[in-house]
Structure formats: structure tokens, C-alpha cells
Design an enzyme around this catalytic site. Structure first.
Site, PDB file in Angstrom:
ATOM      1  N   LYS A   9       2.180 -42.857 -10.266  1.00  0.00           N
ATOM      2  CA  LYS A   9       3.189 -43.665  -9.577  1.00  0.00           C
ATOM      3  C   LYS A   9       3.254 -45.088 -10.138  1.00  0.00           C
ATOM      4  O   LYS A   9       2.295 -45.553 -10.786  1.00  0.00           O
ATOM      5  CB  LYS A   9       2.851 -43.711  -8.082  1.00  0.00           C
ATOM      6  CG  LYS A   9       2.935 -42.371  -7.362  1.00  0.00           C
ATOM      7  CD  LYS A   9       2.642 -42.559  -5.867  1.00  0.00           C
ATOM      8  CE  LYS A   9       2.811 -41.264  -5.084  1.00  0.00           C
ATOM      9  NZ  LYS A   9       2.623 -41.482  -3.625  1.00  0.00           N
ATOM     10  N   TYR A  49      10.880 -35.929  -1.860  1.00  0.00           N
ATOM     11  CA  TYR A  49      10.275 -36.330  -0.586  1.00  0.00           C
ATOM     12  C   TYR A  49      11.183 -35.932   0.577  1.00  0.00           C
ATOM     13  O   TYR A  49      11.293 -36.685   1.564  1.00  0.00           O
ATOM     14  CB  TYR A  49       9.985 -37.836  -0.587  1.00  0.00           C
ATOM     15  CG  TYR A  49       8.783 -38.237  -1.431  1.00  0.00           C
ATOM     16  CD1 TYR A  49       7.570 -37.532  -1.349  1.00  0.00           C
ATOM     17  CD2 TYR A  49       8.839 -39.331  -2.288  1.00  0.00           C
ATOM     18  CE1 TYR A  49       6.466 -37.892  -2.118  1.00  0.00           C
ATOM     19  CE2 TYR A  49       7.728 -39.703  -3.050  1.00  0.00           C
ATOM     20  CZ  TYR A  49       6.548 -38.980  -2.958  1.00  0.00           C
ATOM     21  OH  TYR A  49       5.450 -39.350  -3.708  1.00  0.00           O
ATOM     22  N   PHE A  57       9.548 -45.350   7.131  1.00  0.00           N
ATOM     23  CA  PHE A  57       9.071 -45.998   5.903  1.00  0.00           C
ATOM     24  C   PHE A  57       9.778 -45.481   4.650  1.00  0.00           C
ATOM     25  O   PHE A  57       9.520 -45.963   3.546  1.00  0.00           O
ATOM     26  CB  PHE A  57       7.551 -45.815   5.742  1.00  0.00           C
ATOM     27  CG  PHE A  57       7.107 -44.365   5.645  1.00  0.00           C
ATOM     28  CD1 PHE A  57       7.198 -43.660   4.454  1.00  0.00           C
ATOM     29  CD2 PHE A  57       6.613 -43.704   6.764  1.00  0.00           C
ATOM     30  CE1 PHE A  57       6.799 -42.335   4.364  1.00  0.00           C
ATOM     31  CE2 PHE A  57       6.203 -42.381   6.691  1.00  0.00           C
ATOM     32  CZ  PHE A  57       6.305 -41.686   5.486  1.00  0.00           C
ATOM     33  N   ARG A  85      -5.710 -31.656  -5.914  1.00  0.00           N
ATOM     34  CA  ARG A  85      -5.634 -32.309  -4.585  1.00  0.00           C
ATOM     35  C   ARG A  85      -7.008 -32.840  -4.186  1.00  0.00           C
ATOM     36  O   ARG A  85      -7.120 -33.941  -3.643  1.00  0.00           O
ATOM     37  CB  ARG A  85      -5.125 -31.326  -3.522  1.00  0.00           C
ATOM     38  CG  ARG A  85      -3.644 -31.013  -3.567  1.00  0.00           C
ATOM     39  CD  ARG A  85      -2.740 -32.164  -3.175  1.00  0.00           C
ATOM     40  NE  ARG A  85      -2.701 -32.436  -1.761  1.00  0.00           N
ATOM     41  CZ  ARG A  85      -1.733 -33.132  -1.163  1.00  0.00           C
ATOM     42  NH1 ARG A  85      -0.721 -33.636  -1.888  1.00  0.00           N
ATOM     43  NH2 ARG A  85      -1.758 -33.366   0.112  1.00  0.00           N
ATOM     44  N   THR A  91      -4.346 -38.990   1.624  1.00  0.00           N
ATOM     45  CA  THR A  91      -3.142 -39.804   1.350  1.00  0.00           C
ATOM     46  C   THR A  91      -3.412 -41.308   1.436  1.00  0.00           C
ATOM     47  O   THR A  91      -3.019 -42.062   0.546  1.00  0.00           O
ATOM     48  CB  THR A  91      -2.009 -39.420   2.339  1.00  0.00           C
ATOM     49  OG1 THR A  91      -1.765 -38.018   2.238  1.00  0.00           O
ATOM     50  CG2 THR A  91      -0.731 -40.189   2.031  1.00  0.00           C
ATOM     51  N   ARG A 102      -7.725 -41.637  -5.392  1.00  0.00           N
ATOM     52  CA  ARG A 102      -7.246 -42.630  -4.415  1.00  0.00           C
ATOM     53  C   ARG A 102      -8.427 -43.382  -3.786  1.00  0.00           C
ATOM     54  O   ARG A 102      -8.340 -44.589  -3.536  1.00  0.00           O
ATOM     55  CB  ARG A 102      -6.421 -41.932  -3.338  1.00  0.00           C
ATOM     56  CG  ARG A 102      -5.036 -41.505  -3.827  1.00  0.00           C
ATOM     57  CD  ARG A 102      -4.350 -40.607  -2.801  1.00  0.00           C
ATOM     58  NE  ARG A 102      -2.972 -40.289  -3.149  1.00  0.00           N
ATOM     59  CZ  ARG A 102      -2.279 -39.318  -2.556  1.00  0.00           C
ATOM     60  NH1 ARG A 102      -2.832 -38.581  -1.605  1.00  0.00           N
ATOM     61  NH2 ARG A 102      -1.024 -39.083  -2.924  1.00  0.00           N
ATOM     62  N   ASN A 112      -0.385 -45.437  -3.267  1.00  0.00           N
ATOM     63  CA  ASN A 112      -1.612 -44.633  -3.422  1.00  0.00           C
ATOM     64  C   ASN A 112      -1.706 -43.950  -4.792  1.00  0.00           C
ATOM     65  O   ASN A 112      -2.311 -42.916  -4.954  1.00  0.00           O
ATOM     66  CB  ASN A 112      -1.732 -43.631  -2.264  1.00  0.00           C
ATOM     67  CG  ASN A 112      -0.531 -42.718  -2.165  1.00  0.00           C
ATOM     68  OD1 ASN A 112       0.352 -42.770  -3.004  1.00  0.00           O
ATOM     69  ND2 ASN A 112      -0.502 -41.865  -1.164  1.00  0.00           N
ATOM     70  N   HIS A 115       0.876 -38.811  -7.122  1.00  0.00           N
ATOM     71  CA  HIS A 115       1.357 -37.670  -6.332  1.00  0.00           C
ATOM     72  C   HIS A 115       0.722 -36.423  -6.942  1.00  0.00           C
ATOM     73  O   HIS A 115       0.546 -36.339  -8.160  1.00  0.00           O
ATOM     74  CB  HIS A 115       2.880 -37.540  -6.426  1.00  0.00           C
ATOM     75  CG  HIS A 115       3.354 -36.175  -6.012  1.00  0.00           C
ATOM     76  ND1 HIS A 115       3.544 -35.832  -4.688  1.00  0.00           N
ATOM     77  CD2 HIS A 115       3.612 -35.058  -6.734  1.00  0.00           C
ATOM     78  CE1 HIS A 115       3.907 -34.555  -4.626  1.00  0.00           C
ATOM     79  NE2 HIS A 115       3.958 -34.057  -5.843  1.00  0.00           N
ATOM     80  N   GLU A 126       8.227 -28.276  -8.200  1.00  0.00           N
ATOM     81  CA  GLU A 126       8.124 -29.660  -8.683  1.00  0.00           C
ATOM     82  C   GLU A 126       8.088 -29.723 -10.215  1.00  0.00           C
ATOM     83  O   GLU A 126       8.648 -30.641 -10.810  1.00  0.00           O
ATOM     84  CB  GLU A 126       6.872 -30.321  -8.085  1.00  0.00           C
ATOM     85  CG  GLU A 126       7.016 -30.538  -6.581  1.00  0.00           C
ATOM     86  CD  GLU A 126       5.771 -31.109  -5.917  1.00  0.00           C
ATOM     87  OE1 GLU A 126       4.737 -31.274  -6.588  1.00  0.00           O
ATOM     88  OE2 GLU A 126       5.856 -31.393  -4.711  1.00  0.00           O
TER      89      GLU A 126
HETATM   90  N1  UDP Z   1       3.727 -42.220   2.637  1.00  0.00           N
HETATM   91  C1  UDP Z   1       3.906 -43.473   3.195  1.00  0.00           C
HETATM   92  N2  UDP Z   1       3.580 -43.648   4.534  1.00  0.00           N
HETATM   93  C2  UDP Z   1       3.097 -42.644   5.303  1.00  0.00           C
HETATM   94  C3  UDP Z   1       2.937 -41.363   4.719  1.00  0.00           C
HETATM   95  C4  UDP Z   1       3.261 -41.188   3.380  1.00  0.00           C
HETATM   96  O1  UDP Z   1       4.344 -44.397   2.531  1.00  0.00           O
HETATM   97  O2  UDP Z   1       2.819 -42.857   6.497  1.00  0.00           O
HETATM   98  C5  UDP Z   1       4.053 -42.033   1.214  1.00  0.00           C
HETATM   99  C6  UDP Z   1       2.795 -42.014   0.330  1.00  0.00           C
HETATM  100  O3  UDP Z   1       3.111 -42.666  -0.898  1.00  0.00           O
HETATM  101  C7  UDP Z   1       2.566 -40.533   0.129  1.00  0.00           C
HETATM  102  C8  UDP Z   1       4.000 -40.006   0.064  1.00  0.00           C
HETATM  103  O4  UDP Z   1       4.710 -40.776   1.030  1.00  0.00           O
HETATM  104  O5  UDP Z   1       1.816 -40.264  -1.038  1.00  0.00           O
HETATM  105  C9  UDP Z   1       4.135 -38.526   0.379  1.00  0.00           C
HETATM  106  O6  UDP Z   1       3.578 -38.270   1.643  1.00  0.00           O
HETATM  107  P1  UDP Z   1       2.718 -36.961   1.895  1.00  0.00           P
HETATM  108  O7  UDP Z   1       2.471 -36.883   3.372  1.00  0.00           O
HETATM  109  O8  UDP Z   1       3.372 -35.806   1.233  1.00  0.00           O
HETATM  110  O9  UDP Z   1       1.303 -37.329   1.227  1.00  0.00           O
HETATM  111  P2  UDP Z   1       0.622 -36.859  -0.142  1.00  0.00           P
HETATM  112  O10 UDP Z   1       0.960 -35.403  -0.338  1.00  0.00           O
HETATM  113  O11 UDP Z   1       1.142 -37.737  -1.247  1.00  0.00           O
HETATM  114  O12 UDP Z   1      -0.849 -37.085   0.077  1.00  0.00           O
HETATM  115 MG    MG Z   2       2.814 -34.444  -0.258  1.00  0.00          MG
END
Ligand code: UDP
Ligand code: MG
Length: 153
Positions: A9, A49, A57, A85, A91, A102, A112, A115, A126
Site C-alpha cells: 500500500k 473494497y 471511513f 495472512r 488488520t 503489520r 497498515n 493488503h 483479486e
Molecule cells: N480499514 C480501515 N478502518 C477499519 C477497517 C478497515 O481503514 O475500521 C481499512 C484497512 O486499511 C484495511 C482495509 O480497510 O486493511 C480492508 O479492511 P478489511 O476488514 O478487509 O481488513 P484486512 O483484510 O485488510 O485485514
Molecule cells: Mg480484507
């Protein structure tokens, strides 16, 4: 062999963490089959997303992901989706375990740095979203026999 999609990112690109992230993926034994720098736009991010478009947000997430180009990485390996993962961690970087990408390099929930696909089904979608067919190189490196046993375990 399973494939997974990682996005390095803007928060990692700006902080010069690209090499560190790619190095960790490679040291794990994941084979890079695609690597590409690209500027994301709102269209692809609304798709990527889709599960978050109604969250308050989301405008900030859009701006964050378009702040500069990202690097898309496609890797393959045994249980690649779960393995990546686990390497990426929770996250919210402030809650992610030390030793994870992370957990070691960020404190934010949004900034973070990476992705990673969350299921083999989503990984397939994806990879198609970020790479054209001829941008994926499904080769077997010479050191393959040092990564797995003869049956691929
Ligand atoms: N995100 C955010 N606020 C939140 C949750 C998610 O800004 O409360 C952003 C964050 O950058 C995250 C992305 O949205 O990586 C995708 O969210 P997801 O829940 O899919 O988390 P990930 O799979 O990336 O761990
Ligand atoms: Mg995700």
C-alpha cells in the site's frame, strides 16, 4: 499450489518498506509469479473494497489507497493464502502480533501497509482484478526441490 494477491500500500511505498515486504515473502519460500506498480483509481477500489463502501471511513480509505502508486504482488505456494495472512497479521497494526508484517511496521488500522487476500476464492478474483493473464508467470524455480518434499508437502 495456491496463489495469493498482496498489495504493497501507499503507506509502505512512502516509507520505503517495499524491499522489506518482498524480502519476507521470498524468504518464506513463496514464489513471485507477478509484480506490478500501478496507480489505483476509485473504480477499482470500490470493487476491491466493496464490503466497506458503506462504512464511514471509506472516503479516507480511498484517499489512502490513491495517495501514490501501489505494488501488486502475486505469489504461489502451499496454502499461500493462509500463510500470507498469518505473515501479515491482524488488520490493526497496534494489535498485530510482533513478527508479523503489520505487527512489526505499523500501528494504524488504516495505514497498515499491506493488503492480502483472505480466501482462495477471493485470491483468484483479486489476481484477475490487478493482473492481466499475460502478466502472471507461473514458472517453477530451480530451487523448488528445496522448498517442498517430492509430493509438494
Ligand atoms: N480499514 C480501515 N478502518 C477499519 C477497517 C478497515 O481503514 O475500521 C481499512 C484497512 O486499511 C484495511 C482495509 O480497510 O486493511 C480492508 O479492511 P478489511 O476488514 O478487509 O481488513 P484486512 O483484510 O485488510 O485485514
Ligand atoms: Mg480484507
Amino acid at each position: 499450489m495456491e496463489s495469493s494477491l498482496i498489495l504493497i500500500k501507499p503507506s509502505a511505498i512512502e516509507r520505503f518498506l517495499t524491499g522489506e515486504i518482498i524480502s519476507r515473502l521470498q524468504k518464506k519460500g513463496l514464489i513471485i509469479t507477478g509484480l506490478k506498480m500501478m496507480q489505483l483509481d476509485e473504480k477499482i477500489l470500490r470493487e476491491h473494497y466493496a464490503h466497506l463502501v458503506d462504512r464511514p471511513f471509506f472516503p479516507f480509505l480511498l484517499a489512502s489507497m490513491m495517495a501514490c502508486p501501489v505494488i501488486a504482488v502475486c505469489v504461489k505456494g502451499k496454502n499461500a493464502v493462509e500463510a500470507v495472512r498469518n505473515m501479515v497479521g491482524f488488520t490493526d497494526g497496534s494489535k498485530a502480533a510482533p513478527g508479523t508484517i503489520r505487527g512489526d511496521y505499523c500501528l494504524s488500522n488504516q495505514e497498515n501497509i499491506v493488503h492480502a487476500s483472505d480466501s482462495p476464492e477471493n485470491a483468484a478474483i483479486e489476481i484477475k482484478r490487478f493482473f492481466k493473464e499475460d502478466e502472471i508467470f507461473d514458472y517453477t524455480p530451480g530451487y523448488f526441490r528445496y522448498l517442498y518434499d517430492p509430493e509438494g508437502h
